[in-house]
Design a protein around this motif. Sequence first.
Motif, PDB file in Angstrom:
ATOM      1  N   PRO A 204      24.923 -48.045  -3.929  1.00 49.46           N
ATOM      2  CA  PRO A 204      24.061 -49.194  -3.411  1.00 49.46           C
ATOM      3  C   PRO A 204      24.854 -49.944  -2.108  1.00 49.46           C
ATOM      4  CG  PRO A 204      24.203 -49.396  -5.667  1.00 49.46           C
ATOM      5  CD  PRO A 204      24.746 -48.271  -5.383  1.00 49.46           C
TER       6      PRO A 204
ATOM      7  N   ASP B 119      28.417 -58.074  -7.366  1.00 46.94           N
ATOM      8  CA  ASP B 119      28.008 -56.710  -7.800  1.00 46.94           C
ATOM      9  C   ASP B 119      27.194 -56.047  -6.881  1.00 46.94           C
ATOM     10  OD1 ASP B 119      25.873 -57.240  -8.991  1.00 46.94           O
ATOM     11  OD2 ASP B 119      26.625 -57.942 -10.755  1.00 46.94           O
ATOM     12  N   GLU B 120      27.097 -54.872  -6.954  1.00 44.91           N
ATOM     13  CA  GLU B 120      26.190 -54.170  -6.213  1.00 44.91           C
ATOM     14  C   GLU B 120      24.745 -54.443  -6.295  1.00 44.91           C
ATOM     15  OE1 GLU B 120      27.145 -49.838  -6.969  1.00 44.91           O
ATOM     16  OE2 GLU B 120      28.711 -49.737  -5.410  1.00 44.91           O
ATOM     17  N   THR B 121      24.367 -54.615  -7.781  1.00 47.15           N
ATOM     18  CA  THR B 121      22.846 -55.106  -7.929  1.00 47.15           C
ATOM     19  C   THR B 121      22.697 -56.412  -7.118  1.00 47.15           C
ATOM     20  OG1 THR B 121      23.273 -54.129 -10.106  1.00 47.15           O
ATOM     21  CG2 THR B 121      21.515 -55.607  -9.625  1.00 47.15           C
ATOM     22  N   GLU B 122      23.581 -57.227  -7.004  1.00 52.13           N
ATOM     23  CA  GLU B 122      23.063 -58.563  -6.157  1.00 52.13           C
ATOM     24  C   GLU B 122      22.948 -58.135  -4.840  1.00 52.13           C
ATOM     25  OE1 GLU B 122      25.857 -61.591  -6.803  1.00 52.13           O
ATOM     26  OE2 GLU B 122      25.470 -62.074  -8.712  1.00 52.13           O
TER      27      GLU B 122
ATOM     28  N   GLY C 113      16.260 -49.696 -10.951  1.00 54.55           N
ATOM     29  CA  GLY C 113      17.040 -50.606 -12.110  1.00 54.55           C
ATOM     30  C   GLY C 113      17.418 -51.759 -11.451  1.00 54.55           C
ATOM     31  N   LEU C 114      16.677 -52.519 -10.820  1.00 54.25           N
ATOM     32  CA  LEU C 114      16.725 -53.931 -10.309  1.00 54.25           C
ATOM     33  C   LEU C 114      15.657 -54.745 -10.875  1.00 54.25           C
ATOM     34  CD1 LEU C 114      16.886 -53.256  -6.584  1.00 54.25           C
ATOM     35  CD2 LEU C 114      18.864 -53.549  -7.940  1.00 54.25           C
ATOM     36  N   THR C 115      16.366 -55.796 -11.636  1.00 59.16           N
ATOM     37  CA  THR C 115      15.520 -56.417 -12.193  1.00 59.16           C
ATOM     38  C   THR C 115      15.309 -58.090 -11.628  1.00 59.16           C
ATOM     39  OG1 THR C 115      17.245 -57.153 -13.743  1.00 59.16           O
ATOM     40  CG2 THR C 115      15.572 -55.615 -14.499  1.00 59.16           C
TER      41      THR C 115
ATOM     42  N   LEU D  52      22.093 -55.403  -3.475  1.00 55.97           N
ATOM     43  CA  LEU D  52      20.947 -54.582  -3.360  1.00 55.97           C
ATOM     44  C   LEU D  52      19.705 -55.448  -3.536  1.00 55.97           C
ATOM     45  CD1 LEU D  52      20.608 -51.687  -2.419  1.00 55.97           C
ATOM     46  CD2 LEU D  52      20.519 -50.904  -4.804  1.00 55.97           C
ATOM     47  N   ASN D  53      19.500 -56.182  -4.355  1.00 58.45           N
ATOM     48  CA  ASN D  53      18.612 -57.410  -4.532  1.00 58.45           C
ATOM     49  C   ASN D  53      18.552 -58.144  -3.371  1.00 58.45           C
ATOM     50  OD1 ASN D  53      17.430 -57.008  -6.989  1.00 58.45           O
ATOM     51  ND2 ASN D  53      18.893 -58.505  -8.131  1.00 58.45           N
TER      52      ASN D  53
END
Length: 340
Positions: free
Chosen positions: A10, A193-196, A329-331, A198-199
């Motif tokens: 990401p 983190d990477e999820t944040e 995989g993003l929620t 990418l979100n």
Amino acid sequence: LSASASAQGPNEVVKAAIEGYVEPAYAEFHERAGELAGAVGRLCDAPSPEGLDGARSAYGQTVAAWSRIELLRLGPVTEDNRLERILFWPDRKGTGLKQVQVALATEDPSVIDAGSLAGKSVAMQGLGAMEFVLFGTGADMLAGTGGYRCAYGAAIAQNLSAIAGAIEEEWRQPNGYAEKWSNPGETNPHFRDETEALNELLGVYVDGLELVRDQRLGFLGATTTDDRPKQALFWRSGLTVESLAADLAGLSRLFEASGIADALPADQAWIASSIRFEFANAARAAEGVHGSIDEVLRDPARRDAVAYLGIVTSSLSELFGTRLAPALGLTAGFSSLDGD
């Protein structure tokens, strides 16, 4: 770039988005705003119909450059009221228009200096005010005797160029927002983190598409009798559809530059193909639509093309929010999509 982006995760997607699209797009907006300032300056020095045409054309280029990046509502543009100072819209009560008209009627000396204009009401210093100066009632006098009006336009253009320059510079700053966005971590104040991270990128699409559909296309009624052409952004300059097309083209370019499609699992690659298909449909629909929004809405074929942009944005919203997000995989809690 894209293939390596997915291989490196990401962070690389975000980095590719910033370097491949965000920074060049803000640089282009800065350049166009500078050209607008030059064109208006020349018009003020030597008023002529050709000079007015040149300034109006430079305005169109500036609007297009802004529209291609305006849906990215994060980072430096959100500081210092810059978003509103570049474009104060919607102006539901017509406040900005009244302020601009009063300044022109009274020849207010404080708005013909870019420095003091920067501290004024946001509605008096952006693309909306500039549009009225160049295309509103009385604008034709700029080709001859519009000295004060032209000076006000020159101040708006210089101020826009200064704002654009500051945004461009801050995106390129070491340790600035770009670095924080592409390097999330425990000590990072914005992205842990990477999820944040990418979100945040995904939110640009979801929120941007919603804004186009619900705000920008708001002038379209259920039937032609319900249409409200004067509620369309840039109706005076005839740039309504060009601006809409540039909004969507910007999102499309950001999608390609990021390489996010390559981060999809192989069995979900169809999502990226569908997204590309819809962006291409939007570009095609907008391509044939020229003329003032008033004329466009009176012509069934052109009106249908504009209405179709609403269908495409809804389809894209769904693809990004309910297909792409889970596939990566993003929620994210997409409140934007609630009620759709």
